[in-house]
Design a protein around this motif. Structure first.
Motif, PDB file in Angstrom:
ATOM      1  N   PRO A 151       0.671  -1.085  -0.069  1.00  0.00           N
ATOM      2  CA  PRO A 151      -0.097   0.181   0.096  1.00  0.00           C
ATOM      3  C   PRO A 151       0.557   1.009  -0.169  1.00  0.00           C
ATOM      4  O   PRO A 151       1.933   1.023   0.746  1.00  0.00           O
ATOM      5  N   PHE A 152       0.594   2.273  -0.708  1.00  0.00           N
ATOM      6  CA  PHE A 152       0.475   3.848  -0.112  1.00  0.00           C
ATOM      7  C   PHE A 152      -0.072   4.590  -0.434  1.00  0.00           C
ATOM      8  O   PHE A 152      -0.924   4.173  -0.806  1.00  0.00           O
ATOM      9  N   ALA A 153       0.174   5.953   0.397  1.00  0.00           N
ATOM     10  CA  ALA A 153      -1.289   7.207   0.532  1.00  0.00           C
ATOM     11  C   ALA A 153      -0.787   7.604  -0.531  1.00  0.00           C
ATOM     12  O   ALA A 153      -2.438   8.361  -1.246  1.00  0.00           O
ATOM     13  N   ARG A 154       0.510   7.852  -2.026  1.00  0.00           N
ATOM     14  CA  ARG A 154       0.103   9.084  -2.807  1.00  0.00           C
ATOM     15  C   ARG A 154       0.909   8.377  -3.796  1.00  0.00           C
ATOM     16  O   ARG A 154       2.154   8.085  -3.917  1.00  0.00           O
ATOM     17  N   ILE A 155       0.127   8.678  -5.556  1.00  0.00           N
ATOM     18  CA  ILE A 155       0.979   8.043  -6.302  1.00  0.00           C
ATOM     19  C   ILE A 155       1.822   9.114  -6.692  1.00  0.00           C
ATOM     20  O   ILE A 155       2.562   8.627  -7.243  1.00  0.00           O
ATOM     21  N   GLU A 156       2.015  10.374  -6.152  1.00  0.00           N
ATOM     22  CA  GLU A 156       3.522  11.009  -5.649  1.00  0.00           C
ATOM     23  C   GLU A 156       4.150  10.146  -5.697  1.00  0.00           C
ATOM     24  O   GLU A 156       5.500  10.470  -5.962  1.00  0.00           O
ATOM     25  N   ASP A 157       4.013   9.251  -4.806  1.00  0.00           N
ATOM     26  CA  ASP A 157       5.156   8.694  -3.741  1.00  0.00           C
ATOM     27  C   ASP A 157       5.728   7.546  -5.280  1.00  0.00           C
ATOM     28  O   ASP A 157       7.479   7.631  -4.487  1.00  0.00           O
ATOM     29  N   VAL A 158       5.039   6.956  -5.370  1.00  0.00           N
ATOM     30  CA  VAL A 158       5.820   6.194  -6.421  1.00  0.00           C
ATOM     31  C   VAL A 158       5.555   6.812  -8.131  1.00  0.00           C
ATOM     32  O   VAL A 158       6.927   6.252  -8.567  1.00  0.00           O
ATOM     33  N   MET A 159       5.672   7.370  -8.164  1.00  0.00           N
ATOM     34  CA  MET A 159       5.472   8.118  -9.786  1.00  0.00           C
ATOM     35  C   MET A 159       5.427   9.580 -10.089  1.00  0.00           C
ATOM     36  O   MET A 159       4.343  10.050  -9.270  1.00  0.00           O
ATOM     37  N   SER A 160       6.230   9.872 -10.329  1.00  0.00           N
ATOM     38  CA  SER A 160       6.442  12.158 -10.746  1.00  0.00           C
ATOM     39  C   SER A 160       4.856  11.877 -11.144  1.00  0.00           C
ATOM     40  O   SER A 160       4.725  11.232 -12.799  1.00  0.00           O
ATOM     41  N   PRO A 161       4.458  13.558 -11.721  1.00  0.00           N
ATOM     42  CA  PRO A 161       3.530  13.460 -12.503  1.00  0.00           C
ATOM     43  C   PRO A 161       4.248  13.723 -13.818  1.00  0.00           C
ATOM     44  O   PRO A 161       2.707  13.353 -15.067  1.00  0.00           O
ATOM     45  N   ALA A 162       4.490  14.230 -13.688  1.00  0.00           N
ATOM     46  CA  ALA A 162       5.257  14.394 -15.282  1.00  0.00           C
ATOM     47  C   ALA A 162       5.403  12.960 -16.003  1.00  0.00           C
ATOM     48  O   ALA A 162       5.190  12.475 -17.144  1.00  0.00           O
ATOM     49  N   GLU A 163       6.058  11.901 -15.504  1.00  0.00           N
ATOM     50  CA  GLU A 163       5.911  10.265 -15.534  1.00  0.00           C
ATOM     51  C   GLU A 163       4.916  10.014 -15.886  1.00  0.00           C
ATOM     52  O   GLU A 163       4.272   9.040 -17.110  1.00  0.00           O
ATOM     53  N   LEU A 164       3.596  10.314 -14.631  1.00  0.00           N
ATOM     54  CA  LEU A 164       2.363  10.064 -15.242  1.00  0.00           C
ATOM     55  C   LEU A 164       1.615  11.070 -17.039  1.00  0.00           C
ATOM     56  O   LEU A 164       0.698   9.780 -17.989  1.00  0.00           O
ATOM     57  N   ILE A 165       2.328  11.392 -17.128  1.00  0.00           N
ATOM     58  CA  ILE A 165       1.596  12.397 -18.349  1.00  0.00           C
ATOM     59  C   ILE A 165       2.046  11.931 -19.631  1.00  0.00           C
ATOM     60  O   ILE A 165       1.703  11.466 -20.764  1.00  0.00           O
ATOM     61  N   GLU A 166       3.531  11.758 -18.643  1.00  0.00           N
ATOM     62  CA  GLU A 166       4.319  11.095 -20.358  1.00  0.00           C
ATOM     63  C   GLU A 166       4.349   9.242 -20.405  1.00  0.00           C
ATOM     64  O   GLU A 166       3.685   9.301 -21.855  1.00  0.00           O
ATOM     65  N   PHE A 167       3.702   8.978 -19.387  1.00  0.00           N
ATOM     66  CA  PHE A 167       2.829   6.819 -20.172  1.00  0.00           C
ATOM     67  C   PHE A 167       1.742   7.375 -20.406  1.00  0.00           C
ATOM     68  O   PHE A 167       1.637   6.677 -21.495  1.00  0.00           O
ATOM     69  N   SER A 168       0.568   7.896 -20.396  1.00  0.00           N
ATOM     70  CA  SER A 168      -0.559   8.673 -21.137  1.00  0.00           C
ATOM     71  C   SER A 168      -0.172   9.398 -22.537  1.00  0.00           C
ATOM     72  O   SER A 168      -0.642   9.217 -22.986  1.00  0.00           O
ATOM     73  N   ASP A 169       0.134   9.979 -22.852  1.00  0.00           N
ATOM     74  CA  ASP A 169       0.674  10.866 -23.854  1.00  0.00           C
ATOM     75  C   ASP A 169       1.762  10.161 -25.102  1.00  0.00           C
ATOM     76  O   ASP A 169       1.206   9.769 -25.928  1.00  0.00           O
ATOM     77  N   ARG A 170       2.520   9.287 -24.017  1.00  0.00           N
ATOM     78  CA  ARG A 170       3.033   7.917 -25.398  1.00  0.00           C
ATOM     79  C   ARG A 170       1.555   7.187 -26.225  1.00  0.00           C
ATOM     80  O   ARG A 170       2.125   7.372 -27.302  1.00  0.00           O
ATOM     81  N   TYR A 171       1.323   6.448 -25.331  1.00  0.00           N
ATOM     82  CA  TYR A 171      -0.036   5.616 -25.851  1.00  0.00           C
ATOM     83  C   TYR A 171      -0.994   6.516 -26.431  1.00  0.00           C
ATOM     84  O   TYR A 171      -0.848   6.176 -27.542  1.00  0.00           O
ATOM     85  N   LYS A 172      -0.886   7.897 -26.182  1.00  0.00           N
ATOM     86  CA  LYS A 172      -2.231   8.415 -26.795  1.00  0.00           C
ATOM     87  C   LYS A 172      -1.549   9.299 -28.411  1.00  0.00           C
ATOM     88  O   LYS A 172      -2.259   9.331 -29.891  1.00  0.00           O
ATOM     89  N   ARG A 173      -0.689   9.185 -28.575  1.00  0.00           N
ATOM     90  CA  ARG A 173       0.253   9.090 -28.871  1.00  0.00           C
ATOM     91  C   ARG A 173       0.185   8.564 -31.117  1.00  0.00           C
ATOM     92  O   ARG A 173       0.411   8.547 -31.984  1.00  0.00           O
ATOM     93  N   VAL A 174       0.686   6.697 -30.394  1.00  0.00           N
ATOM     94  CA  VAL A 174       0.446   6.246 -31.056  1.00  0.00           C
ATOM     95  C   VAL A 174      -1.005   5.636 -31.639  1.00  0.00           C
ATOM     96  O   VAL A 174      -1.035   5.559 -32.415  1.00  0.00           O
ATOM     97  N   ALA A 175      -1.844   5.525 -30.602  1.00  0.00           N
ATOM     98  CA  ALA A 175      -3.390   5.955 -30.728  1.00  0.00           C
ATOM     99  C   ALA A 175      -3.884   6.261 -31.599  1.00  0.00           C
ATOM    100  O   ALA A 175      -4.924   6.221 -32.068  1.00  0.00           O
ATOM    101  N   GLY A 176      -3.250   7.589 -31.795  1.00  0.00           N
ATOM    102  CA  GLY A 176      -4.493   8.832 -32.446  1.00  0.00           C
ATOM    103  C   GLY A 176      -4.835   9.947 -31.597  1.00  0.00           C
ATOM    104  O   GLY A 176      -6.153  10.211 -32.082  1.00  0.00           O
ATOM    105  N   PHE A 177      -4.714   9.669 -30.168  1.00  0.00           N
ATOM    106  CA  PHE A 177      -5.509  10.291 -29.506  1.00  0.00           C
ATOM    107  C   PHE A 177      -5.132  12.009 -29.152  1.00  0.00           C
ATOM    108  O   PHE A 177      -5.792  12.429 -28.474  1.00  0.00           O
ATOM    109  N   ASP A 178      -3.913  11.775 -29.762  1.00  0.00           N
ATOM    110  CA  ASP A 178      -3.157  13.168 -29.091  1.00  0.00           C
ATOM    111  C   ASP A 178      -4.169  14.587 -29.535  1.00  0.00           C
ATOM    112  O   ASP A 178      -4.810  14.337 -30.903  1.00  0.00           O
TER     113      ASP A 178
END
Length: 189
Positions: A151-178
């Motif tokens: 368990p963890f209290a905050r997602i930011e303790d595991v992954m930075s906001p920038a990293e979360l955005i990069e994961f999401s944006d990478r998929y959006k670019r390939v999928a054509g959803f950017d």
């Protein structure tokens, strides 16, 4: 009240890819045995289900061709992929948009179908392959790996906001959803 619930687990079962195969409580109920909330007792809900079905999570290797004369494949028929993040529906919508535009621009139907295939096949096939290696829910796997499933209290303790955005944006670019790419693209219809 009718409730449609999904419990996703990896299993070597259902290799025949039968979408009407009855599910077995003992195969997955232990995973959710402790899921008791103030508003929902998950194990009880599962045990009280009228019917349990086991659906395989499958895709297919990309096809070398979608169009055959006056017939073409669209959506899952052209590029079946793991049902992650609405990608199958999203790609089907992009197919339909492109196909409509090609049919409007070309007076020759077989030429329009070939133009649609040329415009969509490579992009859709990239999504099929990306869903095998880096699906939209990769974030869940990365968090699991980094926390050791603790368990963890905050997602930011595991992954930075920038990293979360990069994961999401990478998929959006390939999928054509950017969003930026969609805004800049010319209308097809």
């Amino acid at each position: 009240q009718l409730i449609n619930w999904v419990a996703e687990i990896q299993s070597p079962r259902n290799v025949i890819q039968d979408w009407n195969l009855g599910g077995k409580l003992e195969d997955f109920l232990p995973t959710y045995a402790d899921w008791h909330f103030d508003w929902l007792d998950v194990p009880e809900m599962i045990r009280n289900a009228e019917q349990i079905l086991e659906y395989p999570m499958v895709d297919r290797d990309p096809l070398p061709q979608w169009t055959f004369g006056r017939v073409t494949l669209v959506g899952d028929a052209a590029h079946p992929m793991y049902p992650r993040g609405g990608n199958g529906a999203g790609q089907g919508i992009l197919d339909a948009r492109t196909l409509a535009g090609c049919l409007r621009q070309q007076h020759d139907a077989p030429a329009a179908l070939k133009a649609y295939e040329a415009a969509r096949m490579e992009a859709a096939n990239k999504v099929v392959l990306m869903n095998r290696s880096a699906p939209p829910d990769t974030i869940l796997r990365v968090v699991h790996e980094r926390t050791g499933d603790k368990p963890f209290a905050r997602i930011e303790d595991v992954m930075s906001p920038a990293e979360l955005i990069e994961f999401s944006d990478r998929y959006k670019r390939v999928a054509g959803f950017d969003k930026d790419a969609l805004r800049q693209r010319a209308s097809l219809v």
